[in-house]
Design a protein around this motif. Sequence first.
Motif, PDB file in Angstrom:
ATOM      1  N   PRO A   1      25.490  41.845  38.826  1.00 21.00           N
ATOM      2  CA  PRO A   1      26.740  41.275  39.322  1.00 21.00           C
ATOM      3  C   PRO A   1      26.535  40.568  40.644  1.00 21.00           C
ATOM      4  CG  PRO A   1      27.026  43.589  38.765  1.00 21.00           C
ATOM      5  CD  PRO A   1      25.572  43.275  38.646  1.00 21.00           C
ATOM      6  N   GLY A   2      27.152  39.439  40.751  1.00 21.49           N
ATOM      7  CA  GLY A   2      27.046  38.682  41.990  1.00 21.49           C
ATOM      8  C   GLY A   2      28.010  37.523  41.980  1.00 21.49           C
TER       9      GLY A   2
ATOM     10  N   ALA B   1      16.276  36.282  42.981  1.00 19.09           N
ATOM     11  CA  ALA B   1      15.542  36.126  41.720  1.00 19.09           C
ATOM     12  C   ALA B   1      15.815  37.307  40.788  1.00 19.09           C
ATOM     13  CB  ALA B   1      14.053  35.992  41.997  1.00 19.09           C
ATOM     14  N   LEU B   2      15.844  38.523  41.328  1.00 21.85           N
ATOM     15  CA  LEU B   2      16.150  39.690  40.505  1.00 21.85           C
ATOM     16  C   LEU B   2      17.554  39.619  39.940  1.00 21.85           C
ATOM     17  CD1 LEU B   2      14.580  42.633  42.507  1.00 21.85           C
ATOM     18  CD2 LEU B   2      13.935  41.839  40.235  1.00 21.85           C
ATOM     19  N   ARG B   3      18.492  39.176  40.759  1.00 20.38           N
ATOM     20  CA  ARG B   3      19.873  39.070  40.302  1.00 20.38           C
ATOM     21  C   ARG B   3      19.982  38.087  39.150  1.00 20.38           C
ATOM     22  NH1 ARG B   3      23.812  38.109  44.900  1.00 20.38           N
ATOM     23  NH2 ARG B   3      23.593  40.337  45.084  1.00 20.38           N
TER      24      ARG B   3
ATOM     25  N   LEU C   1      13.548  38.867  52.255  1.00 25.03           N
ATOM     26  CA  LEU C   1      14.286  39.781  51.385  1.00 25.03           C
ATOM     27  C   LEU C   1      15.246  39.070  50.446  1.00 25.03           C
ATOM     28  CD1 LEU C   1      15.135  42.716  53.819  1.00 25.03           C
ATOM     29  CD2 LEU C   1      13.373  42.626  52.057  1.00 25.03           C
ATOM     30  N   LEU C   2      15.856  37.984  50.913  1.00 25.03           N
ATOM     31  CA  LEU C   2      16.874  37.329  50.096  1.00 25.03           C
ATOM     32  C   LEU C   2      16.306  36.619  48.880  1.00 25.03           C
ATOM     33  CD1 LEU C   2      19.372  35.946  52.735  1.00 25.03           C
ATOM     34  CD2 LEU C   2      19.640  37.886  51.222  1.00 25.03           C
TER      35      LEU C   2
END
Length: 163
Positions: free
Chosen positions: A119-120, A111-113, A105-106
């Motif tokens: 935001p991250g 990659a999408l972020r 999942l990570l």
Amino acid sequence: MPAPLPDRLPPAPEHPPPARRSRDRATPLAVVVAGVLGLAGLLLLAGADPSVPGRYPPCPVHAATGLLCPGCGGLRAGHALTRGDLPAALRANAVVPLLALAALLLAPLRALRRRHRLPGRRDPGTVPRRPAPTPRLLLLIGVGALAVFTVLRNLPVGAFPAP
């Protein structure tokens, strides 16, 4: 008498720093190498059953103390996952399927972020709505969860997470 200095200096070229560019070029290669090595490890694990004696060395903690460490049963759990047998993987070592799920999942979320500039932590231009947990806090939570898991699997009441 020296020549007069110009009023304005020419604009600096807009090139990213060399260290940044070289790291950007190395990142896809590192991802490909890690993927190939991970796939090779999964193929090896899928082909060689860890429950057959002599295929893999025994756990040194279990051999020395008779206690189950957090990794005991991890190879059997990985082998069961490569065969698609989730209940057997959870019986062998409940931590391995959870870590595999987190890894699956990570990577796409990260990659999408990056692709959509969500935001991250690594995007300094945005402010998250709530503060993200610090890596130290996540590490402490993980170590605490592994400690509880290890103690439970070595007690008679917690025999369910024992291989």
